[in-house]
Design a protein around this motif. Structure first.
Motif, PDB file in Angstrom:
ATOM      1  N   GLU A 185      29.833  35.493  36.950  1.00  0.00           N
ATOM      2  CA  GLU A 185      30.771  36.546  36.574  1.00  0.00           C
ATOM      3  C   GLU A 185      31.359  36.267  35.189  1.00  0.00           C
ATOM      4  N   VAL A 244      40.419  32.911  39.131  1.00  0.00           N
ATOM      5  CA  VAL A 244      39.750  34.019  39.804  1.00  0.00           C
ATOM      6  C   VAL A 244      38.573  34.453  38.953  1.00  0.00           C
ATOM      7  N   HIS A 253      37.762  32.562  44.204  1.00  0.00           N
ATOM      8  CA  HIS A 253      39.005  31.894  43.859  1.00  0.00           C
ATOM      9  C   HIS A 253      38.802  30.386  43.829  1.00  0.00           C
ATOM     10  N   LYS A 279      35.822  37.620  38.837  1.00  0.00           N
ATOM     11  CA  LYS A 279      35.633  38.969  39.368  1.00  0.00           C
ATOM     12  C   LYS A 279      34.287  39.511  38.909  1.00  0.00           C
ATOM     13  N   HIS A 313      32.418  45.892  41.406  1.00  0.00           N
ATOM     14  CA  HIS A 313      33.423  46.375  42.338  1.00  0.00           C
ATOM     15  C   HIS A 313      33.033  46.144  43.796  1.00  0.00           C
ATOM     16  N   ASN A 362      34.174  38.091  34.070  1.00  0.00           N
ATOM     17  CA  ASN A 362      35.611  38.398  34.082  1.00  0.00           C
ATOM     18  C   ASN A 362      36.339  37.280  34.820  1.00  0.00           C
ATOM     19  N   LEU A 388      35.806  38.654  45.314  1.00  0.00           N
ATOM     20  CA  LEU A 388      36.398  37.800  44.303  1.00  0.00           C
ATOM     21  C   LEU A 388      36.164  36.334  44.662  1.00  0.00           C
TER      22      LEU A 388
END
Length: 1296
Positions: free
Chosen positions: A1079, A1124, A1135, A1126, A1129, A1081, A1133
């Protein structure tokens, strides 16, 4: 003769004032004489109504008032002898009473004469004729029988009337007969058929003649027309002529056009100038010809012409000489064309050139000219008469000379006043005019009222009158205000009648104007005033409004006008008055309409009127509403699976209908529920509906416009469709297993609308795909799945589901594919190996499990791994199983987030939809050393004048064997500027160090980090001041606490974050980590620990880096911090584990407040007051007073500084509520940091040494300057001893 004409022309040129000749204003100057002037007379051709009295008008004016007489047919008409004729008083008008005599008795040519002692005026000839509307002569009209396709003319031939009648054709019901390019009326009233059709047969072709003067209508006998084809004519006539065919020729064929009127190839037409030219061309032919017009000698006058009767009639109004020439009409159909040329000649009855002769008012001795200029075709002749007598027979006058159309007067004298008649005539008519010559001698007079005020709007034309009279004609001169110069140039224009004109008036043109009239007999002046006003303008016009019914609307109309004018606002609706309705509220600059109804729609106009001008503006109001529901639903063209639905739209209420929505209710399967069927555009009122079998349909229609949907229409009648076999099979056919030995076949069932008939059921079929076998079939009702038991484990199957009802089976279904139930895999991955890439990352390899041993859909592989122990003895032993999942057919995977310098165990398993397979043999691997974390703590102890002691704890996360520490430190001045850096290498087993030879009263900043063989880790920082302090110091920056350890768990999902740590920095906590996820983001989240309510996580972006400083955290609070990652959608997520970061309260630096002027002054005053109190206290103590040290120690347990009391020189309570607490004695701030003071002075600096002491009688004792190093740091490292005066002064000096 030529010389005489030249003399005449020269004389005319010399008379420059003749154009200004005047008529005596008898209404203003009653005492002046004037010859008669005819003011009213009846028309030349006077047609009278025989039912009413005859009134022949003749009025005239003059001074003295003229007398009247008449001639009839050229002889004197004695009115007194005819009892039926009366002349009105003070007039020459005759009134003839026809009650005792027929009107035609008074037909004839009449002429009126008006005379006084100054002359005689005569009227033109008045021809009196009685209007006539005779009846049609009686005639027997036979039935007209014609063959279909031939041309036909129905004659009208109305009786001759006066004036001629207006002709039109109607039927028995007084309805006009339809006309077209095939059937039309000619100018003479006849009805022409270019070709007849069967539908032309009727028995009521009636010609009507309307006589407009008497308003009577005469009717011709009806004409019967019967149109037959050839066969019908023969059958009809055979009965009368011994069965012999009357018409034996062939049926009428199509033919090219020929003209019915006019005849021949050319014709001519004469028209008088100014009259109306009408030309017509009517042609017959089959098919019906089309008529067109052109002008051969030029262009048609498009502005004055029009076509009538389907272009058969060309009409030109106000004919001029340019309209003469050749016109051609053409008739054309598919078989050919025909042409006709009309030659038009334009003649002219006499007409004036420059107007009729004008009256002359001359003074004795003046010259003048009477001109009678006229033209006509042919050229008219001109004759003159004086006082009604031909001028040749009139008395001679030496001052008068007649030259054709001109009479020249030279040196005229009194007694030459007379009325002259000019008669102009040719073959087409005549003109006759009176003009008098009035010889007067009068001084000038201005007839315009004195001091008259003229008002005009700015930028408009202004005209100031100066009506005058005098003989000779006065000369007019204008002046303004000071009379400095005459007004005879731009922007002024002076007209011959004395009026002064300003083409574009401006404010500077306002003022007093003087008009002076002057002739040889005198001068006359008159004063008037001009006021130029500002125009009235609408500044904000009403705007177009579209409003829904029931709401309110406001039209604004803001106006600016001249303040000296009184405005009046008027509102109109559709150019009429506003309705008398209380819903319409008119304010000074607006119109409000409440509760708008449809009748309120229209154009609203606001008009602002003043006495001089006005302005107006309009706006339209459109009232809209949802449409009314459609009506009159009708079903037509009914078939098995379709029907035609038509309807009548409701009122759209000024908002066009966009579409119609057609809904249906199925009373057989789902009664009472309306479903959308289809939509059609708003321009259509019919829809072809495709239907399903075995449905009881009821339809309704809704209309949609911009306001929304209408209410539904009333339902249509029910339409039932017949049952039939299904048209489709179930969709979404699937096969899967719930057990290892079954196959579940599922599908989406058909709806009642799709069933097409009763008895819906499903034929379920299956067979193994890899084995050639027959289809196994079962029939299922009222279900959407079927379970096949006893199947092999995870075998592919082919599936089919077919719909069946009582009327047959559905189409051949498509083949779907599925698998029987899965079971757990029976083999573990083999040849498992591991490659350690670095201290936190390893790569695991394995051989994929064969597909047949997986016994299900391969979901992927799972790597289980856990930390067995750390290779460092100081790190605690713990075991926490973690799982990495690799979806799909993988043969290797990365294991991130490992702890350096640790022993790990792992194994690999394959898993399918049923679960996991056997475990591969467990293996171990070691991770190499890594970079250590920051030391756990760093505190400053034993702060003296030039030495400091630092104590620290090893890193919590060592990640290897600590090989040593590196300490860096540098001084910080009052401006927070950093000095040179000193560096010190420390051994691995050291946990404290004392730094000698430091500068006294100086703040230092320290940085400490640990090292392994892989390198140095992040540093922890600290600040301290080299002064004597009762308390200890502590870090001014956050201390990172390791997160609480989890209890061992069997398996936890793996985070893509590793080595998450925190350390202190200058601006806040520094969060560091390693990240290996896909990811992009990534961000840090933090929130206050144990916060009340549902506090949200705060986000801090990291912008692609692997560390971030959290700024702006509040001191004294603990924060939960996590990382995190992201993805898309639809992805979860990721963590990291949470860190707990504590941010102690930060002591303020004195420079923040001590630089403020008010604070410095306040501290100086307090220091002076305390110094005085200390002196008094020392004096009292020297006199033998005791200082109860032990009692103060026991009493003042509060570590906060307490101000001195005045009665016993002790210190009472004092507390500063601000964040900065400078009056805390020599205590450290709440975070334990000792800050450097702005002043380097203190009482200690002037003592004998840091260990000196006073006795109880005032001498120095060491216990008051000693430190309580055993106090716990968490309690603030503050001494419980009572503050001594020396410590108090030391603290105060820090701020002064």
């Amino acid at each position: 003769m030529m010389e005489r004409r030249m003399d005449t022309a020269l004389l005319v040129l010399l008379m420059g004032h003749l154009a200004a000749a005047l008529e005596v204003p008898l209404d203003l100057l009653e005492e002046l004489p004037q010859p008669p002037t005819i003011t009213q007379q009846s028309p030349k051709d006077y047609i009278i109504d025989p039912r009413e009295n005859i009134v022949i008008h003749c009025d005239a004016k003059g001074k003295p008032h003229p007398s009247f007489s008449w001639t009839r047919n050229g002889t004197h008409f004695d009115i007194d002898e005819d009892v039926n004729v009366v002349m009105r008083p003070h007039s020459g008008t005759l009134v003839v009473d026809i009650s005792r005599e027929k009107a035609d008795h008074y037909e004839g040519v009449y002429q009126c004469t008006a005379r006084n002692k100054h002359g005689t005026a005569v009227s033109h000839n008045i021809v009196i004729r009685q209007s006539r509307s005779p009846l049609w002569s009686k005639e027997r009209i036979k039935q007209i029988v014609v063959q279909e396709g031939v041309s036909l003319v129905l004659p009208c031939r109305p009786p001759a009337g006066l004036p001629p009648p207006i002709i039109f054709w109607m039927d028995n019901n007084f309805q006009r007969l339809p006309q077209s390019s095939r059937v039309s009326q000619s100018l003479n009233g006849d009805l022409y058929f270019s070709n007849v059709l069967r539908e032309d047969s009727r028995n009521d072709y009636i010609c009507y003649a309307r006589f407009p003067h008497t308003q009577t209508i005469q009717q011709k006998q009806p004409i019967t027309v019967k149109v037959l084809n050839l066969e019908a004519i023969n059958d009809t006539m055979a009965a009368f002529y011994n069965e012999t065919d009357l018409f034996s020729e062939d049926p009428v064929d199509e033919r090219k056009p020929t003209f019915l009127i006019p005849s021949g190839s050319s014709s001519s037409h004469t028209v008088l100038r100014g009259q109306v030219l009408e030309m017509e061309c009517i042609a017959e032919g089959l098919p019906t010809p089309e008529i067109s017009w052109i002008k051969l000698s030029g262009d048609l006058p498009t502005q004055r012409m029009s076509y009538l009767y389907y272009q058969k009639n060309l009409r030109i109004v106000n004919v001029s000489a340019s309209d003469a020439g050749d016109y051609r009409c053409s008739a054309k159909n598919m078989l050919g064309s025909v042409h006709h040329t009309i030659h038009v000649s334009v003649k002219a009855s006499p007409y004036w050139i420059g107007g009729a002769p004008r009256n002359l008012v001359l003074a004795p001795g003046e010259n003048g000219v009477l001109t009678c200029r006229a033209s006509g075709t042919p050229k008219p002749s001109i004759t003159w008469a004086m006082n009604g007598i031909p001028i040749a027979n009139s008395p001679k006058d030496l001052s008068r000379k007649v030259e054709e159309d001109t009479i020249i007067f030279t040196d005229i004298q009194m007694g030459s006043s007379a009325v002259y008649q000019c008669n102009v005539s040719n073959d087409h008519g005549y003109l006759m005019a009176n003009a008098f010559v009035n010889v007067l001698s009068e001084p000038p007079r201005v007839l315009t009222p004195a001091n008259k005020v003229y008002q005009v709007i700015k930028n408009h034309r202004a005209r100031i009158d100066c009506a005058f009279f005098g003989s000779p004609i006065p000369k007019i001169t204008w002046f303004k205000d000071s009379r400095s110069s005459t007004l005879d140039g731009d922007p002024y224009i002076q007209h011959d009648n004395g009026t002064l004109e300003i083409h574009t008036a401006q404010a500077r043109n306002s003022g007093k104007y003087t008009c002076a009239a002057r002739n040889m007999l005198g001068i006359y002046e008159n004063h008037v005033y001009l006021e130029v006003k500002e125009p009235t303008r609408i500044l904000k016009q009403p705007e177009y409004k579209v409003v829904q019914r029931g709401r309110s609307v406001v039209f604004e109309c803001k106006v600016k006008h001249d303040p000296t004018l009184v405005p009046t606002m008027t509102w109109l609706k559709d150019d009429g008055e506003l309705p008398d309705d209380e819903r319409l509220i008119v304010d000074s600059d607006s119109l409000t309409i409440t509760d708008v109804t449809e009748s309120d729609g229209g154009v609203y106009t606001c008009i602002m009127n003043t006495t001089l001008d006005h302005d107006s503006a309009s706006a339209e109001l459109t009232v809209v509403e949802r449409p009314d529901p459609p009506t009159d639903l009708e079903l037509t063209d009914q078939k098995k699976r379709s029907v035609q639905l038509t309807w009548t739209p409701g009122d759209e209420h000024n908002s066009p209908i966009q579409k119609f929505l057609i809904q249906y209710d199925d009373s057989l399967h789902h009664r009472g529920h309306w479903h959308n069927l289809t939509e059609v555009p708003g321009t259509r009122t019919t829809a072809h509906l495709k239907l399903s079998p075995y449905v009881h349909y009821t339809f309704r229609v809704l209309a949609l416009n911009a306001m929304g949907f209408s209410r539904p229409s009333f339902p249509s009648r029910m339409f039932k469709t017949e049952a039939a076999a299904p048209d489709e099979n179930p969709k979404d056919v699937e096969g899967f297993g719930t057990e290892h030995d079954n196959l579940v076949i599922s599908w989406k069932p058909l709806t009642g609308l799709q069933s097409n008939g009763p008895g819906l059921r499903y034929r379920v079929m299956w067979r193994q795909k890899a084995v050639e076998s027959d289809w196994t079939t079962v029939t299922v009702s009222n279900n959407s799945r079927f379970v096949v038991s006893g199947t092999p484990t995870f075998v592919p199957y082919e599936l089919k589901v077919q719909a069946v009802n009582d009327h047959g089976v559905g189409p051949e279904p498509a083949i779907a594919r599925g698998y029987s139930g899965e079971d757990l895999p029976v083999a573990a991955p083999e040849n498992v190996q591991v490659v350690v890439l670095n201290s936190t990352l390893a790569e695991v390899h394995w051989d994929p499990v064969p597909h047949k041993l997986i016994r299900g859909h391969l979901k992927g592989y799972k790597v289980y791994y856990w930390k067995e122990r750390s290779l460092h003895k100081h790190n605690p032993y713990h075991m926490e199983k973690l799982i990495l999942m690799f979806s799909g057919n993988h043969s290797h995977g990365m294991v991130p987030g490992l702890h350096p310098f640790s022993v790990y165990s792992f194994n690999v398993r394959v898993y399918n939809g049923k679960g996991e397979g056997p475990v591969s043999p467990t293996q171990q691997f070691d991770t190499p050393e890594g970079v250590p974390g920051a030391p756990t703590s760093l505190i400053v102890t034993n702060s003296n004048l030039d030495t400091l002691t630092l104590e620290w704890s090893p890193p919590h996360d060592r990640k290897g064997r600590i090989t040593g520490y590196t300490l860096k430190y540098q001084p910080v001045n009052n401006s927070n500027e950093l000095g040179p850096v000193e560096e010190l290498a420390l051994l691995a087993n050291e946990t404290s160090v004392t730094l000698p030879n430091l500068k006294y009263s100086t703040r230092y900043k320290f940085y400490l980090n640990a090292k392994t063989v892989r390198g140095a880790g992040p540093a922890i920082s600290q600040e301290a001041v080299t002064i004597v302090d009762e308390g200890s110091t502590q870090s001014s920056h956050p201390l990172a606490q390791p997160p609480p350890h989890r209890l061992p768990d069997e398996a936890l999902p793996v985070s893509p974050f590793g080595n998450v740590s925190s350390s202190v920095g200058e601006d806040g906590p520094l969060i560091s980590w390693e990240y290996w996820g896909p990811e992009k983001n990534v961000y840090v989240e933090y929130m206050v620990e144990n916060s009340e309510g549902e506090q949200e996580w705060q986000k801090e972006p990291v912008n692609g880096s692997q560390n971030v400083v959290l700024k702006g955290l509040k001191g004294g609070l603990s924060y939960r911090v996590r990382l995190v990652a992201k993805g898309h959608h639809d992805q979860p997520l990721h963590h990291s584990e949470e860190l707990l970061v504590t941010v102690p309260a930060v002591a303020s630096r004195q420079v923040d407040i001590a630089t403020q002027g008010w604070f410095i002054g306040l501290m100086c005053a307090i220091a002076l007051l305390i110094l005085i109190l200390l002196i008094i206290c020392f004096i009292q103590r020297n006199k033998g007073g005791k200082y109860p040290v032990k009692e103060k120690e026991d009493a003042h347990t509060d570590p906060e500084f307490q101000p001195m009391k005045e009665d016993d020189c002790t210190f009472g309570e004092y507390s500063d509520n601000e964040d900065h607490k400078p009056l805390k004695g020599s205590r450290t701030p709440s975070n334990g940091t000792v800050k450097r003071d702005d002043s380097d002075d203190s009482l200690v600096d002037y003592g004998e040494g840091g260990d000196g002491q006073f006795n109880e009688d005032g001498s120095f004792i060491g216990q008051y300057s000693g430190k309580s190093g055993s106090r716990d740091t968490a309690e603030g490292h503050e001494s419980s001893e009572a503050p001594s005066p020396i410590n108090t002064m030391n603290s105060l000096n820090s701020f002064v």
